[in-house]
Scaffold this motif. Structure first.
Motif, PDB file in Angstrom:
ATOM      1  N   GLU A  59      -8.020  -1.071   3.418  1.00  0.00           N
ATOM      2  CA  GLU A  59      -6.962  -1.874   4.030  1.00  0.00           C
ATOM      3  C   GLU A  59      -7.538  -3.235   4.375  1.00  0.00           C
ATOM      4  OE1 GLU A  59      -5.122  -0.346   7.650  1.00  0.00           O
ATOM      5  OE2 GLU A  59      -3.650  -1.994   7.638  1.00  0.00           O
ATOM      6  N   ASN A 118      -1.019  -5.618   4.981  1.00  0.00           N
ATOM      7  CA  ASN A 118       0.052  -5.491   5.977  1.00  0.00           C
ATOM      8  C   ASN A 118       1.100  -6.585   5.799  1.00  0.00           C
ATOM      9  OD1 ASN A 118      -0.893  -3.333   8.042  1.00  0.00           O
ATOM     10  ND2 ASN A 118      -2.715  -4.587   7.637  1.00  0.00           N
ATOM     11  N   GLU A 150       1.827  -2.368   3.310  1.00  0.00           N
ATOM     12  CA  GLU A 150       2.076  -1.584   4.521  1.00  0.00           C
ATOM     13  C   GLU A 150       3.202  -2.237   5.315  1.00  0.00           C
ATOM     14  OE1 GLU A 150      -1.384  -0.499   6.770  1.00  0.00           O
ATOM     15  OE2 GLU A 150      -2.383   0.382   5.021  1.00  0.00           O
ATOM     16  N   ASP A 180       3.549   2.246   7.896  1.00  0.00           N
ATOM     17  CA  ASP A 180       2.429   2.142   8.839  1.00  0.00           C
ATOM     18  C   ASP A 180       2.865   2.545  10.249  1.00  0.00           C
ATOM     19  OD1 ASP A 180      -0.077   1.472   9.771  1.00  0.00           O
ATOM     20  OD2 ASP A 180       0.068  -0.658   9.319  1.00  0.00           O
ATOM     21  N   LYS A 201       1.535   6.590   6.921  1.00  0.00           N
ATOM     22  CA  LYS A 201       0.332   6.406   7.728  1.00  0.00           C
ATOM     23  C   LYS A 201       0.592   6.837   9.155  1.00  0.00           C
ATOM     24  CE  LYS A 201      -2.841   3.260   7.128  1.00  0.00           C
ATOM     25  NZ  LYS A 201      -3.485   1.931   7.103  1.00  0.00           N
ATOM     26  N   GLU A 237      -4.826   7.302  10.647  1.00  0.00           N
ATOM     27  CA  GLU A 237      -5.576   6.134  11.093  1.00  0.00           C
ATOM     28  C   GLU A 237      -6.321   6.419  12.386  1.00  0.00           C
ATOM     29  OE1 GLU A 237      -3.690   2.107  10.488  1.00  0.00           O
ATOM     30  OE2 GLU A 237      -2.170   3.150  11.633  1.00  0.00           O
TER      31      GLU A 237
HETATM   32 MG    MG Z   1      -1.823  -1.374   8.522  1.00  0.00          MG
END
Ligand code: MG
Ligand code: C2E
Ligand code: MG
Ligand code: MG
Length: 282
Positions: A59, A118, A150, A180, A201, A237
Motif C-alpha cells: 500500500e 488510497n 482503496e 478500506d 480491508k 490491517e
Molecule cells: Mg488504505
C-alpha cells in the motif's frame, strides 16, 4: 500580539482554540508549494499472504516532509487538502508516483506486485475521474490490473447511484477496488452487495483485543465468511502481534498488513525488504 489586535473585537479565545487552527492555517498555506518543492513522498507497506507468508502487494501511503514541522501525518493534512481541493492535484501525484515506482521496480527486476493507492471521496466528485485515472496509468505505462484503488464508505455520502456508476466504469477499465477501513463506519452489508469490489480491508479496530474477546473473534470469523461467500479477498490491517496473527490465520483471512511484518517504508527500503524476502525464500 494577535490577542492585542483582537482585544476590541470582544472574542474570547482559549489557548487550545487558538493553537489548532494556527497549525491548520500553516499547513494549508505551505501545502500549495509543497508539491513543487518535492516535500511529499510515498512510503510503501507490504501486504503478506497469510497462507504462503509471501509479500503479495504493497500500500502506498503519503508522507509530507515539512521544512519546519518535520514529518506531518496524512491524518493531519489529508482533511485540509480535501477541504481546499488540493487533494485533486495531490491525489493525481500519488497515483502517478506509485505507478512510476512500479515501473522502476519492474526495470530493477523485482517480481510484479499489486500496489494499492488510497482515494479520497473528493476525487470521485470529479466528472473526469475515470478518464484521469486511465490517462495517469497509461502515461506511467502501467496496466490497470496492477493497481488497486482503496476507497472508503465516505464516497457514498453524496450521490450513491452516480458513485456506483463510476465504480463500475473503473471495474470495466480493469483496476481493482478495495473497501478500506471496514468496521469503522456503518460497515453496511449493502456496500458489499453493490460495489464491484475485489478486496475487503478490515480496520485495525476489528482486531484490537481480538485475542481476549471471544465475541470479537466470532464477528471477525463471520465477516470473513460473508466476504469469501461474496468472492472477496480479505485483508486485515494493523496486525501487530503473533497472537493476533494466529487468530487471523485460524479464521482464514487472506492477507495481513501491519507492524508485525513492517511499517510503511520509503521506496528504496521497500525494494530491499522485498528482495531480501525473496532470497530468504529461495
Ligand atoms: Mg488504505
Ligand atoms: P489507511 O489507508 O487505513 O492506512 C493504514 C494506516 O495504518 C497507515 O497510517 C499505516 O501506517 C497504519 N498502520 C499500518 N500497520 C499498522 C499497525 O500495525 N499498527 C498501527 N497502529 N498502525 C498501522 P498512515 O500512513 O498514517 O495513514 C493514515 C491514513 O491517511 C490512511 O489510512 C489513509 O486514510 C490516509 N492516507 C494515507 N495516504 C493517503 C493518500 O495518498 N491519499 C489519501 N486520500 N489518503 C491517504
Ligand atoms: Mg484502513
Ligand atoms: Mg484510513
Amino acid at each position: 500580539y494577535v490577542a492585542k489586535k483582537e482585544r476590541n473585537t470582544c472574542k474570547i479565545y482559549s489557548p487550545s482554540m487558538n493553537d489548532v487552527p494556527k497549525k491548520e492555517i500553516m499547513l494549508e498555506n505551505s501545502m500549495l508549494n509543497a508539491l513543487e518543492l518535492g516535500q511529499f513522498m510515498l512510503y510503501y507497506q507490504p501486504k503478506i499472504d497469510v497462507k504462503t507468508g509471501r509479500i503479495n502487494g504493497a500500500e502506498a501511503l503519503i508522507r509530507w516532509k515539512h521544512p519546519e514541522l518535520g514529518m506531518v501525518s496524512p491524518l493531519d493534512f489529508i482533511p485540509i487538502a480535501e477541504k481546499t481541493g488540493f487533494i485533486i492535484p495531490l491525489g493525481e501525484w500519488v497515483l502517478y508516483t506509485a505507478c512510476r515506482q512500479m515501473s522502476e521496480w519492474e526495470r530493477m527486476g523485482l517480481p510484479r506486485l499489486t500496489v494499492s493507492v488510497n482515494m479520497s471521496m473528493i476525487q470521485f466528485q470529479q466528472k473526469q475521474i475515470v478518464h484521469t485515472i486511465e490517462r495517469i496509468l497509461s502515461d506511467a505505462g502501467i496496466r490497470p490490473e496492477q493497481i488497486e484503488l482503496e476507497i472508503t464508505e465516505s464516497i457514498f455520502m453524496d450521490n450513491q447511484e452516480y458513485t456506483l456508476k463510476i465504480l463500475h466504469e473503473l471495474q470495466q477499465l480493469g483496476v481493482k477496488l478495495s473497501l478500506d477501513d471496514f468496521g469503522t463506519g456503518y460497515s453496511s452489508l449493502s456496500y458489499l452487495q453493490n460495489i464491484p469490489l475485489h478486496t475487503l480491508k478490515l480496520d485495525k479496530s476489528f482486531i484490537s483485543d481480538i485475542v481476549s474477546d471471544y465475541k470479537k473473534q466470532m464477528i471477525f470469523k463471520s465477516v470473513v465468511v460473508i466476504a469469501h461467500n461474496l468472492n472477496l479477498r480479505v485483508v486485515t490491517e494493523g496486525v501487530e502481534t503473533e497472537e493476533e496473527l494466529r487468530v487471523i490465520r485460524e479464521h482464514n483471512c487472506d492477507a495481513v498488513q501491519g507492524y508485525i511484518f513492517s511499517p510503511p517504508v520509503p521506496a528504496p527500503k521497500f525494494a530491499k525488504l522485498y528482495m531480501d524476502h525473496l532470497t530468504a525464500e529461495a
